[in-house]
Design an enzyme around this catalytic site. Structure first.
Site, PDB file in Angstrom:
ATOM      1  N   THR A   1       4.075  -0.175  19.006  1.00  0.00           N
ATOM      2  CA  THR A   1       3.445   0.641  17.966  1.00  0.00           C
ATOM      3  C   THR A   1       2.241  -0.097  17.347  1.00  0.00           C
ATOM      4  O   THR A   1       1.260   0.535  16.977  1.00  0.00           O
ATOM      5  CB  THR A   1       4.439   1.038  16.849  1.00  0.00           C
ATOM      6  OG1 THR A   1       5.186  -0.107  16.459  1.00  0.00           O
ATOM      7  CG2 THR A   1       5.384   2.131  17.306  1.00  0.00           C
TER       8      THR A   1
ATOM      9  N   TRP B   1       0.859  -1.192   0.000  1.00  0.00           N
ATOM     10  CA  TRP B   1       0.000   0.000   0.000  1.00  0.00           C
ATOM     11  C   TRP B   1       0.893   1.239   0.000  1.00  0.00           C
ATOM     12  O   TRP B   1       2.051   1.190   0.426  1.00  0.00           O
ATOM     13  CB  TRP B   1      -0.942  -0.001   1.212  1.00  0.00           C
ATOM     14  CG  TRP B   1      -0.272   0.052   2.564  1.00  0.00           C
ATOM     15  CD1 TRP B   1       0.065  -1.019   3.347  1.00  0.00           C
ATOM     16  CD2 TRP B   1       0.142   1.226   3.282  1.00  0.00           C
ATOM     17  NE1 TRP B   1       0.664  -0.592   4.510  1.00  0.00           N
ATOM     18  CE2 TRP B   1       0.719   0.786   4.497  1.00  0.00           C
ATOM     19  CE3 TRP B   1       0.089   2.600   3.029  1.00  0.00           C
ATOM     20  CZ2 TRP B   1       1.241   1.664   5.458  1.00  0.00           C
ATOM     21  CZ3 TRP B   1       0.605   3.475   3.987  1.00  0.00           C
ATOM     22  CH2 TRP B   1       1.174   3.012   5.177  1.00  0.00           C
TER      23      TRP B   1
ATOM     24  N   ASP C   1       1.311  -3.387   9.504  1.00  0.00           N
ATOM     25  CA  ASP C   1       2.752  -3.362   9.183  1.00  0.00           C
ATOM     26  C   ASP C   1       3.586  -3.602  10.445  1.00  0.00           C
ATOM     27  O   ASP C   1       4.555  -4.365  10.433  1.00  0.00           O
ATOM     28  CB  ASP C   1       3.159  -1.981   8.642  1.00  0.00           C
ATOM     29  CG  ASP C   1       3.013  -1.877   7.135  1.00  0.00           C
ATOM     30  OD1 ASP C   1       2.482  -2.817   6.520  1.00  0.00           O
ATOM     31  OD2 ASP C   1       3.458  -0.836   6.584  1.00  0.00           O
ATOM     32  N   GLU C   2       3.189  -2.905  11.512  1.00  0.00           N
ATOM     33  CA  GLU C   2       3.959  -3.015  12.759  1.00  0.00           C
ATOM     34  C   GLU C   2       3.951  -4.457  13.253  1.00  0.00           C
ATOM     35  O   GLU C   2       4.952  -4.963  13.754  1.00  0.00           O
ATOM     36  CB  GLU C   2       3.396  -2.100  13.850  1.00  0.00           C
ATOM     37  CG  GLU C   2       3.198  -0.643  13.451  1.00  0.00           C
ATOM     38  CD  GLU C   2       4.481   0.135  13.175  1.00  0.00           C
ATOM     39  OE1 GLU C   2       5.550  -0.490  13.044  1.00  0.00           O
ATOM     40  OE2 GLU C   2       4.396   1.375  13.087  1.00  0.00           O
TER      41      GLU C   2
ATOM     42  N   GLU D   1       6.694   8.441  14.213  1.00  0.00           N
ATOM     43  CA  GLU D   1       6.982   7.796  12.919  1.00  0.00           C
ATOM     44  C   GLU D   1       7.903   8.672  12.055  1.00  0.00           C
ATOM     45  O   GLU D   1       8.775   8.167  11.353  1.00  0.00           O
ATOM     46  CB  GLU D   1       5.678   7.527  12.152  1.00  0.00           C
ATOM     47  CG  GLU D   1       4.742   6.510  12.801  1.00  0.00           C
ATOM     48  CD  GLU D   1       5.215   5.069  12.666  1.00  0.00           C
ATOM     49  OE1 GLU D   1       6.187   4.827  11.935  1.00  0.00           O
ATOM     50  OE2 GLU D   1       4.609   4.198  13.313  1.00  0.00           O
TER      51      GLU D   1
ATOM     52  N   GLU E   1       8.113  -2.576  18.152  1.00  0.00           N
ATOM     53  CA  GLU E   1       7.164  -2.865  17.071  1.00  0.00           C
ATOM     54  C   GLU E   1       5.834  -3.303  17.657  1.00  0.00           C
ATOM     55  O   GLU E   1       4.772  -2.931  17.157  1.00  0.00           O
ATOM     56  CB  GLU E   1       7.705  -3.936  16.126  1.00  0.00           C
ATOM     57  CG  GLU E   1       8.946  -3.521  15.343  1.00  0.00           C
ATOM     58  CD  GLU E   1       8.676  -2.468  14.266  1.00  0.00           C
ATOM     59  OE1 GLU E   1       7.532  -2.027  14.079  1.00  0.00           O
ATOM     60  OE2 GLU E   1       9.647  -2.082  13.589  1.00  0.00           O
TER      61      GLU E   1
ATOM     62  N   HIS F   1       4.454   5.264   6.981  1.00  0.00           N
ATOM     63  CA  HIS F   1       3.586   5.511   8.150  1.00  0.00           C
ATOM     64  C   HIS F   1       3.494   7.002   8.486  1.00  0.00           C
ATOM     65  O   HIS F   1       2.404   7.561   8.597  1.00  0.00           O
ATOM     66  CB  HIS F   1       4.085   4.728   9.376  1.00  0.00           C
ATOM     67  CG  HIS F   1       4.136   3.254   9.162  1.00  0.00           C
ATOM     68  ND1 HIS F   1       4.683   2.374  10.071  1.00  0.00           N
ATOM     69  CD2 HIS F   1       3.718   2.496   8.112  1.00  0.00           C
ATOM     70  CE1 HIS F   1       4.580   1.137   9.615  1.00  0.00           C
ATOM     71  NE2 HIS F   1       4.014   1.189   8.412  1.00  0.00           N
TER      72      HIS F   1
ATOM     73  N   HIS G   1       6.404  -6.448  11.318  1.00  0.00           N
ATOM     74  CA  HIS G   1       7.765  -6.116  11.763  1.00  0.00           C
ATOM     75  C   HIS G   1       8.064  -6.751  13.132  1.00  0.00           C
ATOM     76  O   HIS G   1       9.175  -7.211  13.379  1.00  0.00           O
ATOM     77  CB  HIS G   1       7.948  -4.589  11.830  1.00  0.00           C
ATOM     78  CG  HIS G   1       7.847  -3.924  10.497  1.00  0.00           C
ATOM     79  ND1 HIS G   1       7.617  -2.587  10.345  1.00  0.00           N
ATOM     80  CD2 HIS G   1       7.954  -4.426   9.234  1.00  0.00           C
ATOM     81  CE1 HIS G   1       7.571  -2.289   9.055  1.00  0.00           C
ATOM     82  NE2 HIS G   1       7.772  -3.396   8.369  1.00  0.00           N
TER      83      HIS G   1
ATOM     84  N   GLU H   1       8.471   1.513   6.695  1.00  0.00           N
ATOM     85  CA  GLU H   1       8.091   2.413   7.792  1.00  0.00           C
ATOM     86  C   GLU H   1       7.855   3.847   7.297  1.00  0.00           C
ATOM     87  O   GLU H   1       7.027   4.566   7.845  1.00  0.00           O
ATOM     88  CB  GLU H   1       9.193   2.435   8.863  1.00  0.00           C
ATOM     89  CG  GLU H   1       9.236   1.206   9.738  1.00  0.00           C
ATOM     90  CD  GLU H   1       8.141   1.215  10.797  1.00  0.00           C
ATOM     91  OE1 GLU H   1       7.591   2.286  11.094  1.00  0.00           O
ATOM     92  OE2 GLU H   1       7.823   0.126  11.315  1.00  0.00           O
TER      93      GLU H   1
HETATM   94 FE   LIG Z   1       7.476  -0.039  13.291  1.00  0.00          FE
HETATM   95 FE   LIG Z   2       5.785   2.612  12.021  1.00  0.00          FE
END
Ligand SMILES: [Fe+2]
Ligand SMILES: [Fe+2]
Length: 398
Positions: free
Chosen positions: A233, A96, A262-263, A139, A230, A180, A266, A177
């Protein structure tokens, strides 16, 4: 978002002289180093503050605490990382992008879409925006985190385009990242609800200040830190998504939820690395986990400053705590999650130092929870409000 648990360390002894990579004993004293240390006391604090140094205390900076021979471990894990960690990255073509969630400036309907976005955001209270802005600023200080990863011995990107799996991961992680802060920044800009200039100033200050995660160039400490972060977040963005939904802004909920996903990915990568370290070097990893937890996981944006509020981070954290976006309970939950994830309680065959570290870590979550209850009670008694420059100086309840 260090909350009450992430207490400031007070001097417990002398500053030891070790600046060239030599390692003091593990029980070294933590010392407050304020940027005002070398300044004449007659000067006003505001004039003393140097814009590109941490505005508040940083700790004694221990460097290169991993024995050099252990770098070989990471070298030997390069193939493993390729098969197990790099596969967790998403293909750019399938990723995305911020523009997927924002009004399209090239379309006829742009102005209408912006209007709709602004209408939706009108339903959201200011205190929510404090938390969202704080998350966005966190971020946006991404260069600091890439720098931090590249301080780690044995895994750093030696050239800026190093082909090792560790370096490939760090660059691609950064690139993921980067979306974000970009997305949240653009959303907040379009909402018209926040003072962008103050926010931009805060970002500039924060990047200039850096961070003090106390990971000592040590990838054991570094990957424990990133595992924790991670997940923190993931929780925080997940909660801003939940609240946005409650306020009826489904697009914003989708934005925060997408970032949270996403976090989570990660978190999976970093916890996998630490899991592997537990397998290869259980003693060393156990001791590193205890060390990191003893020092407390400081939040990446703990040095944030907007040119006005000397306790901006604490104030932002207090609002996040009150709204339930990131709380002292979450800190304890993350620790408990990681202990479970790495099967810390079940580790056997440890040295006596390793067993001590194991006992310490396994007994920590209940202690945190007790502290949290007390902090909550205190916070309830002392409820107050402060002005936040991010929302044009409006008073926000802590
Ligand atoms: Fe992150
Ligand atoms: Fe992030």
């Amino acid at each position: 978002m260090a909350l009450k648990l992430n207490a400031v360390s007070f001097p417990t002894g002398k500053v030891s002289a070790f600046t060239n990579g030599s390692r003091p004993s593990r029980s070294h004293n933590r010392v407050v180093m304020a940027s005002t240390l070398h300044s004449p006391s007659s000067l006003d604090v505001k004039t003393v503050k140097k814009p590109f140094t941490p505005p508040r205390e940083v700790h004694v900076q221990v460097t290169h605490s991993m024995p050099p021979e252990k770098r070989e471990i990471f070298k030997s894990l390069d193939g493993w990382a390729e098969k197990n960690i790099l596969v967790l990255l998403k293909d750019v073509e399938k990723s995305w992008q911020p523009s997927d969630f924002l009004p399209d400036p090239a379309s006829e309907g742009f102005e209408e879409q912006v209007k709709e976005l602004r209408e939706r955001s009108k339903e959201i209270p200011d205190d929510y925006f404090i938390v969202l802005v704080g998350d966005m600023i966190t971020e946006e200080a991404l260069p600091t985190y890439q720098t931090m990863l590249n301080t780690l011995d044995g895994v750093r990107d030696e050239t800026g385009a190093s082909p090792t799996s560790w370096a490939v991961w760090t660059r691609a992680w950064t690139a993921e990242e980067n979306r974000h802060g970009d997305l949240l920044n653009k959303y907040l800009f379009l909402s018209g609800r926040v003072d962008m200039k103050q926010i931009e100033k805060t970002i500039q200050y924060l990047m200039g200040s850096g961070m003090d995660p106390r990971t000592e160039n040590n990838p054991y400490l570094g990957f424990i830190y990133t595992s924790f972060q991670e997940r923190a977040t993931f929780i925080s963005h997940g909660n801003t998504a939940r609240l946005a939904k409650e306020f009826g802004d489904l697009k914003l909920a989708q934005i925060c939820g997408t970032i949270a996903a996403d976090e989570k990915r990660h978190e999976t990568a970093y916890t996998k690395i630490v899991e592997k370290l537990f397998e290869i070097d259980p003693d060393g990893t156990m001791v590193a986990l205890a060390d990191m937890m003893r020092k407390k996981i400081s939040m990446p944006a703990h040095l944030m400053y907007d040119g006005r509020d000397d306790n901006l981070f604490e104030h932002f954290s207090a609002v996040a705590q009150r709204l339930g976006v990131y709380t002292a309970k979450d800190y304890a939950d993350i620790l408990e999650f990681l202990v479970e994830r790495w099967k810390v309680e079940k580790l056997t065959g440890l040295s006596s130092e390793g067993r001590k570290a194991q006992d310490y870590v396994c007994g920590l979550a209940p202690r945190f929870r007790k502290l949290e209850e007390r902090a909550q009670a205190r916070a309830k008694q002392a409820s107050s409000s402060v002005p936040f420059s991010w929302v044009f100086g409006k008073e926000i309840m802590l």
